[in-house]
Enzyme design. Sequence first.
Site, PDB file in Angstrom:
ATOM      1  CD  GLU A   7      -3.063  -0.945   0.080  1.00 53.44           C
ATOM      2  OE1 GLU A   7      -3.009   0.035  -0.684  1.00 53.44           O
ATOM      3  OE2 GLU A   7      -3.927  -1.826  -0.018  1.00 53.44           O
ATOM      4  CG  ASP A  19      -5.464  -7.326  -7.677  1.00 51.80           C
ATOM      5  OD1 ASP A  19      -4.498  -7.673  -6.976  1.00 51.80           O
ATOM      6  OD2 ASP A  19      -6.261  -6.441  -7.313  1.00 51.80           O
ATOM      7  CD  GLU A  34     -14.279  -5.634  -2.054  1.00 49.86           C
ATOM      8  OE1 GLU A  34     -14.712  -4.693  -2.722  1.00 49.86           O
ATOM      9  OE2 GLU A  34     -13.069  -5.763  -1.773  1.00 49.86           O
ATOM     10  CD  GLU A  84     -10.189  -2.008  -8.637  1.00 51.27           C
ATOM     11  OE1 GLU A  84     -11.271  -1.530  -8.221  1.00 51.27           O
ATOM     12  OE2 GLU A  84      -9.137  -1.969  -7.961  1.00 51.27           O
ATOM     13  CB  THR A 144      -1.475  -1.243  -9.631  1.00 51.46           C
ATOM     14  OG1 THR A 144      -2.683  -1.993  -9.441  1.00 51.46           O
ATOM     15  CG2 THR A 144      -0.810  -0.992  -8.286  1.00 51.46           C
TER      16      THR A 144
HETATM   17  C1  DMJ Z   1      -6.086   0.454  -5.316  1.00 54.29           C
HETATM   18  O1  DMJ Z   1      -5.312   0.761  -4.222  1.00 54.29           O
HETATM   19  C2  DMJ Z   1      -5.273  -0.138  -6.417  1.00 54.29           C
HETATM   20  O2  DMJ Z   1      -5.987  -0.049  -7.613  1.00 54.29           O
HETATM   21  C3  DMJ Z   1      -4.895  -1.564  -6.163  1.00 54.29           C
HETATM   22  O3  DMJ Z   1      -4.207  -2.143  -7.231  1.00 54.29           O
HETATM   23  C4  DMJ Z   1      -6.120  -2.385  -5.875  1.00 54.29           C
HETATM   24  N1  DMJ Z   1      -6.934  -1.807  -4.864  1.00 54.29           N
HETATM   25  C5  DMJ Z   1      -7.216  -0.408  -4.863  1.00 54.29           C
HETATM   26  C6  DMJ Z   1      -8.486   0.005  -5.526  1.00 54.29           C
HETATM   27  O4  DMJ Z   1      -9.526  -0.859  -5.450  1.00 54.29           O
END
Ligand code: DMJ
Length: 580
Positions: free
Chosen positions: A148, A293, A397, A416, A502
Amino acid sequence: GAARGPRQSSRRPEPGVCGPAHWGYVLGGRGRGPDEYEKRYSGAFPPQLRAQMRDLARGMFVFGYDNYMAHAFPQDELNPIHCRGRGPDRGDPSNLNINDVLGNYSLTLVDALDTLAIMGNSSEFQKAVKLVINTVSFDKDSTVQVFEATIRVLGSLLSAHRIITDSKQPFGDMTIKDYDNELLYMAHDLAVRLLPAFENTKTGIPYPRVNLKTGVPPDSNNETCTAGAGSLLVEFGILSRLLGDSTFEWVARRAVKALWNLRSNDTGLLGNVVNIQTGHWVGKQSGLGAGLDSFFEYLLKSYILFGEKEDLEMFNAAYQSIQNYLRRGREACNEGEGDPPLYVNVNMFSGQLMNTWIDSLQAFFPGLQVLIGDVEDAICLHAFYYAIWKRYGALPERYNWQLQAPDVLFYPLRPELVESTYLLYQATKNPFYLHVGMDILQSLEKYTKVKCGYATLHHVIDKSTEDRMESFFLSETCKYLYLLFDEDNPVHKSGTRYMFTTEGHIISVDEHLRELPWKEFFSEEGGQDQEGKSVHRLKPHELKVINSSSNCNRVPDERRYSLPLKSIYMRQIDQMVGLI
Ligand code: DMJ
């Protein structure tokens, strides 16, 4: 651009173990002639409406950002219902949902920097950068998740640094007077504090959490999710290449390879949780959502950015296994017998179905498929997710495709589906995706807007809310919505090439990032003797910044698509979505 691997449909197991899975019939669909589909979905999206939607997306960002600044800064997040700030939960260290993300470092401000630039707000961008430089410190007694902190903070600092130092300044004047690479040095400071996660691990796979002051906590968990440990290479690689210090890239790459080497010999799949000391898979679920993911995403994106062939080879092999074992339904997206395609969760060793839900994080996958050119499959998977959104005005979710009902009901403003919608629009230029974006915008306004911002949906059916606005709402959800409608944004101009991390941070794809500036530090015959620990680590006073502000306009491996949707796709979308 040959990132796409062939499908081996013959090896794909049948979905039968959980009974009939007629997800294709769930969502309506009526017989219509092709012309009607064209008319309904590909009709022009008037320029005025597009401008209106762009302004709505900008307004959404501004409302969230201004309220954060007024009521929450310098804390990490905004509680949008009670108009307060939120920091780490010191009273309950086990509250990982909060403490993994909130490090007491003004997270939302940091995460939002490049969105300000993309929206062309140079005065606020400059103000925000100065605030970050002058007030944010990582010398905090905060135990955060390495992943994170990397994607939200490190990635954002690097992105903003590149925007500031870009000689072309495509977003307007985003330069900072007397800027002396402060954001880059902050990124370095943070990364150094994250490095203990990579020490004392027998596999090289990092610990999931570190304390920014004291390193890995003594009672640290030895288990980590694959995405958390294996999606650090983009940010760590950029930092290494900008500083000329291979350390960061090396530890991140070692983690990717260690995970990769633990994949199943039979299926080629990876699980979702692994023990970093023993290398044993604790979670054997393989899928495209939570836990895995961004691991896949960063194999491809690392290749796009750094051009290292082994990243592409890993991605291709992973994509092949995904097609072989996770993809169910009919072979072609738009024709043939059976249900439309769906990617399920399976046991990594046997390929057997493990459950009948998909999660909302998986909705990023069509966007990744766009990048590799599997646009047809992307269209179908995206349509499935949009169908769920249509039903609830949000994405639960987890959604159980067998029961056709949500399994987990909250929606924390995740990006997403918007991300995939945006990338599919860029690939196809079909106005259908503008309609999707408008629909998403309107439901966000209707169900999540509260007194001081936008709130997490606690329950996608009764639409009750929770007092939390995650930082990715500003850094990703609003950004992708804005870009979807802002046709003339510099991000879309030819001659510039941006890749999104991401966390949605833009990074210009630059030839300089494909160079290994530390090569000179290694002996000629030995090259990079990684095992021999001969990594040359620069001391802080030796740090030098490699100037690489010029954009590379020719990235041979990146492909752009302009594929008008044919009515056959429209029929598919209509069948799945049954909208308008
Ligand atoms: C974000 O922090 C990023 O996109 C991560 O790759 C996945 N989760 C969250 C958003 O849902």
